[in-house]
Motif scaffolding. Structure first.
Motif, mmCIF file in Angstrom:
data_model
loop_
_atom_site.group_PDB
_atom_site.id
_atom_site.type_symbol
_atom_site.label_atom_id
_atom_site.label_comp_id
_atom_site.label_asym_id
_atom_site.label_seq_id
_atom_site.Cartn_x
_atom_site.Cartn_y
_atom_site.Cartn_z
ATOM 1 N N GLU A 143 2.980 0.251 -6.443
ATOM 2 C CA GLU A 143 2.760 -1.125 -6.874
ATOM 3 C C GLU A 143 1.582 -1.707 -6.116
ATOM 4 O O GLU A 143 1.250 -1.262 -5.009
ATOM 5 N N PHE A 144 0.974 -2.716 -6.701
ATOM 6 C CA PHE A 144 -0.117 -3.408 -6.028
ATOM 7 C C PHE A 144 -0.074 -4.877 -6.405
ATOM 8 O O PHE A 144 0.502 -5.270 -7.414
ATOM 9 N N TYR A 178 -6.112 -7.959 -1.451
ATOM 10 C CA TYR A 178 -5.233 -7.069 -2.197
ATOM 11 C C TYR A 178 -4.332 -6.291 -1.238
ATOM 12 O O TYR A 178 -4.617 -6.165 -0.029
ATOM 13 N N LEU A 218 1.608 3.142 -2.225
ATOM 14 C CA LEU A 218 1.634 4.244 -3.175
ATOM 15 C C LEU A 218 2.344 5.448 -2.585
ATOM 16 O O LEU A 218 2.061 5.859 -1.449
ATOM 17 N N ALA A 262 -1.523 -2.691 -1.559
ATOM 18 C CA ALA A 262 -0.925 -1.664 -2.408
ATOM 19 C C ALA A 262 -0.091 -0.722 -1.559
ATOM 20 O O ALA A 262 -0.387 -0.500 -0.373
#
Length: 253
Positions: free
Chosen positions: A199-200, A207, A211, A209
Motif C-alpha cells: 500500500e502507499f 509519500y 511493500l 509506502a
C-alpha cells in the motif's frame, strides 16, 4: 423572444471570434501565474488552438505543450481543452476543464521511463528499467485540494540492473482519494517473477509506502538482497518515505 435569441447568437459569435483571434499567450498567463518559476517560450497560435515550444522552470526544459479549446464548454461556464504534452521520452494527453473554482481532468494518459522511479525507490545500486503508464480516469481539484480521483498505473516489463540483473514482470497500482485525506492506493504483481503486495499514500507534503516482496525466480532473489529488510518468514519488506522535493530516506539492510 426572437430578439433574445439574436442577442444570444450574437454573444456566441463574439465569444467564438475572441477564441479565434486572441493570441495563445493569453491562455498561458494564468498558468504561469499559478506555478512558481514556470514560463512558456516559443508560443504560437491562438487561445482556440495553440502551442508552446518550451515549458521552463528555471533552466530546466519540460518540453512542449499543445492544446485545442472547446468553446461550447463556455455555455456551461467552464473553459475546457484537449492537451498534449511531450517532454523527450515523457508524454501525456487528456482533457482538462476549469469552471466555478474547480479544475477537472478526465481520460488523462501519461507515459514515462521507469528510470524516473529511482529517486522514489531509493535503490542506488539497482537501476529500474521499463515504461510506466498512468491512466487518470477522473480528477477534480478545488484550489489545491483534491475532491475526486480515480486511476491506475502499470510498470510494464519491469526490470533492474546494476548489482544484480532481473526481469520483474508487470507491476500494477490502483489509486484514489483516502477517506482521511490525501491519495492512497495498492500495488500488486501480475504473477511474474516478482511477488509484490503493498500500500502507499501521498499528499502535498510527501509519500509513504510499505511493500512485501518475494521472489519467484533465482535472479529476482539475488536482486532483492539489495532491497529492504529480510522477513523471518521469507521475502523482504521495503518501506519508503520522503518528500517530493527531497531524496527519500533509505533504510539500512
Amino acid at each position: 423572444m426572437r430578439r433574445a435569441w439574436w442577442v444570444v447568437a450574437g454573444l456566441l459569435v463574439f465569444v467564438a471570434a475572441l477564441l479565434v483571434l486572441l493570441p495563445a499567450s493569453v491562455a498561458l498567463r494564468p498558468v504561469e501565474a499559478h506555478v512558481p518559476g514556470l514560463r512558456f517560450e516559443e508560443v504560437s497560435g491562438t487561445v482556440w488552438r495553440g502551442r508552446a515550444g518550451r515549458a521552463l522552470i528555471g533552466a530546466h526544459d519540460y518540453g512542449r505543450l499543445q492544446w485545442r479549446a472547446h468553446p461550447l464548454a463556455l455555455l456551461r461556464g467552464a473553459l475546457a481543452a484537449d492537451i498534449d504534452w511531450q517532454g523527450g521520452d515523457r508524454h501525456a494527453r487528456g482533457r482538462v476543464a476549469y469552471g466555478f473554482g474547480v479544475l477537472r481532468a478526465e481520460a488523462v494518459r501519461a507515459e514515462f521511463p521507469a528510470s524516473l522511479l529511482q529517486r522514489v525507490l531509493d535503490t542506488p545500486v539497482l537501476q529500474p528499467h521499463g515504461r510506466v503508464e498512468v491512466h487518470v480516469a477522473r480528477a477534480e481539484f478545488a484550489g489545491r485540494e483534491p475532491r475526486r480521483l480515480e486511476g491506475d498505473a502499470v510498470w510494464r516489463e519491469a526490470a533492474v540492473s546494476g548489482a544484480a540483473r532481473a526481469a520483474l514482470g508487470d507491476i500494477h497500482a490502483r489509486f484514489g482519494l483516502r477517506p482521511d485525506g490525501g491519495v492512497g492506493g495498492v500495488l500488486d504483481d501480475a504473477g511474474g517473477p516478482l511477488a509484490l503486495a503493498g500500500e502507499f499514500r501521498a499528499d502535498a507534503a510527501g509519500y509513504r509506502a510499505e511493500l512485501r516482496l518475494d521472489a519467484r525466480a533465482p535472479d529476482v532473489a539475488e536482486a532483492l538482497y539489495w532491497v529492504g529488510e529480510p522477513l523471518a518468514q521469507g521475502g523482504r519488506m521495503l518501506r519508503l518515505e520522503g518528500r517530493w522535493l527531497e531524496f527519500p530516506r533509505r533504510e539500512p539492510r
